[in-house]
Design a protein around this motif. Structure first.
Motif, PDB file in Angstrom:
ATOM      1  N   VAL A  22       0.874  -1.580   0.382  1.00 31.30           N
ATOM      2  CA  VAL A  22      -0.008  -0.115  -0.150  1.00 31.30           C
ATOM      3  C   VAL A  22       0.958   1.107  -0.166  1.00 31.30           C
ATOM      4  O   VAL A  22       2.196   0.686   1.253  1.00 31.30           O
ATOM      5  CB  VAL A  22      -1.268  -0.181   1.206  1.00 31.30           C
ATOM      6  N   ILE A  23       0.592   1.957  -0.860  1.00 30.07           N
ATOM      7  CA  ILE A  23       1.458   3.053  -0.686  1.00 30.07           C
ATOM      8  C   ILE A  23       0.497   4.244  -0.973  1.00 30.07           C
ATOM      9  O   ILE A  23       1.230   5.660  -0.780  1.00 30.07           O
ATOM     10  CB  ILE A  23       2.422   3.503  -2.155  1.00 30.07           C
ATOM     11  N   TYR A  24      -0.740   4.209  -1.139  1.00 28.05           N
ATOM     12  CA  TYR A  24      -1.540   5.888  -0.630  1.00 28.05           C
ATOM     13  C   TYR A  24      -2.946   4.420  -0.225  1.00 28.05           C
ATOM     14  O   TYR A  24      -3.228   3.985  -0.172  1.00 28.05           O
ATOM     15  CB  TYR A  24      -1.774   6.330  -1.694  1.00 28.05           C
ATOM     16  N   PHE A  25      -3.615   5.332   0.747  1.00 28.50           N
ATOM     17  CA  PHE A  25      -4.908   4.852   1.157  1.00 28.50           C
ATOM     18  C   PHE A  25      -6.035   6.304   1.154  1.00 28.50           C
ATOM     19  O   PHE A  25      -5.032   7.575   1.856  1.00 28.50           O
ATOM     20  CB  PHE A  25      -5.114   3.606   1.827  1.00 28.50           C
ATOM     21  N   LEU A  41      -1.345   1.018  -4.972  1.00 28.74           N
ATOM     22  CA  LEU A  41      -1.248  -0.737  -4.750  1.00 28.74           C
ATOM     23  C   LEU A  41       0.082  -0.776  -5.283  1.00 28.74           C
ATOM     24  O   LEU A  41       0.224  -1.014  -6.737  1.00 28.74           O
ATOM     25  CB  LEU A  41      -1.804  -2.178  -4.851  1.00 28.74           C
ATOM     26  N   ARG A  42       1.393  -1.151  -5.218  1.00 28.47           N
ATOM     27  CA  ARG A  42       2.260  -2.130  -5.479  1.00 28.47           C
ATOM     28  C   ARG A  42       2.946  -2.925  -5.245  1.00 28.47           C
ATOM     29  O   ARG A  42       2.939  -3.184  -4.412  1.00 28.47           O
ATOM     30  CB  ARG A  42       3.885  -0.361  -5.377  1.00 28.47           C
ATOM     31  N   GLY A  47       7.187  -3.133  -9.281  1.00 32.21           N
ATOM     32  CA  GLY A  47       6.954  -1.876  -9.443  1.00 32.21           C
ATOM     33  C   GLY A  47       6.171  -1.702 -10.240  1.00 32.21           C
ATOM     34  O   GLY A  47       5.130  -0.278 -10.165  1.00 32.21           O
ATOM     35  N   ASN A  48       5.327  -2.326 -10.284  1.00 37.58           N
ATOM     36  CA  ASN A  48       4.025  -1.673 -11.337  1.00 37.58           C
ATOM     37  C   ASN A  48       2.788  -1.112 -10.023  1.00 37.58           C
ATOM     38  O   ASN A  48       3.195  -1.889  -9.214  1.00 37.58           O
ATOM     39  CB  ASN A  48       2.934  -2.935 -11.951  1.00 37.58           C
ATOM     40  N   VAL A  49       2.317  -0.047 -10.524  1.00 37.28           N
ATOM     41  CA  VAL A  49       1.329   0.310  -9.583  1.00 37.28           C
ATOM     42  C   VAL A  49      -0.268   0.101  -9.702  1.00 37.28           C
ATOM     43  O   VAL A  49      -0.475   0.096 -10.878  1.00 37.28           O
ATOM     44  CB  VAL A  49       1.703   2.139  -9.158  1.00 37.28           C
TER      45      VAL A  49
END
Length: 92
Positions: A22-25, A41-42, A47-49
């Motif tokens: 999780v890189i942002y929520f 999500l990464r 490395g795909n988001v």
């Protein structure tokens, strides 16, 4: 097992056989309808988001990952072997 209430930045999820961090929520409670959680999500390996929306209270599988420096030792046919430089423990 956890729920969407446990989502935080840096948490790693196991979804569809992939490890996603999780890189942002953002928890969203619209005026009408039920609440939901919008995430970015990464993929840990590629490395795909990607973006994914979860219903509030939905169950998710979490994974504990440990980050530590390792030194590459050798490749044994199909496996790679690494060594912890502090304890000299080898992993393959």
């Amino acid at each position: 097992m956890a729920t969407t209430a446990d989502i935080r930045n840096g948490l790693v999820l196991d979804m569809e056989g992939r490890l996603l961090q999780v890189i942002y929520f953002q928890h969203v409670k619209p005026g009408k309808g039920s609440a939901f959680v919008r995430t970015k999500l990464r993929d840990v390996r590629t490395g795909n988001v990607l973006e994914r929306t979860f219903s509030s209270g939905e169950r998710i599988d979490t994974v504990d990952l440990e980050h530590r420096p390792m030194s590459y030792s050798y490749r044994d046919g199909e496996f790679y072997h690494f060594m912890d430089p502090k304890t000299f423990e080898q992993m393959g």
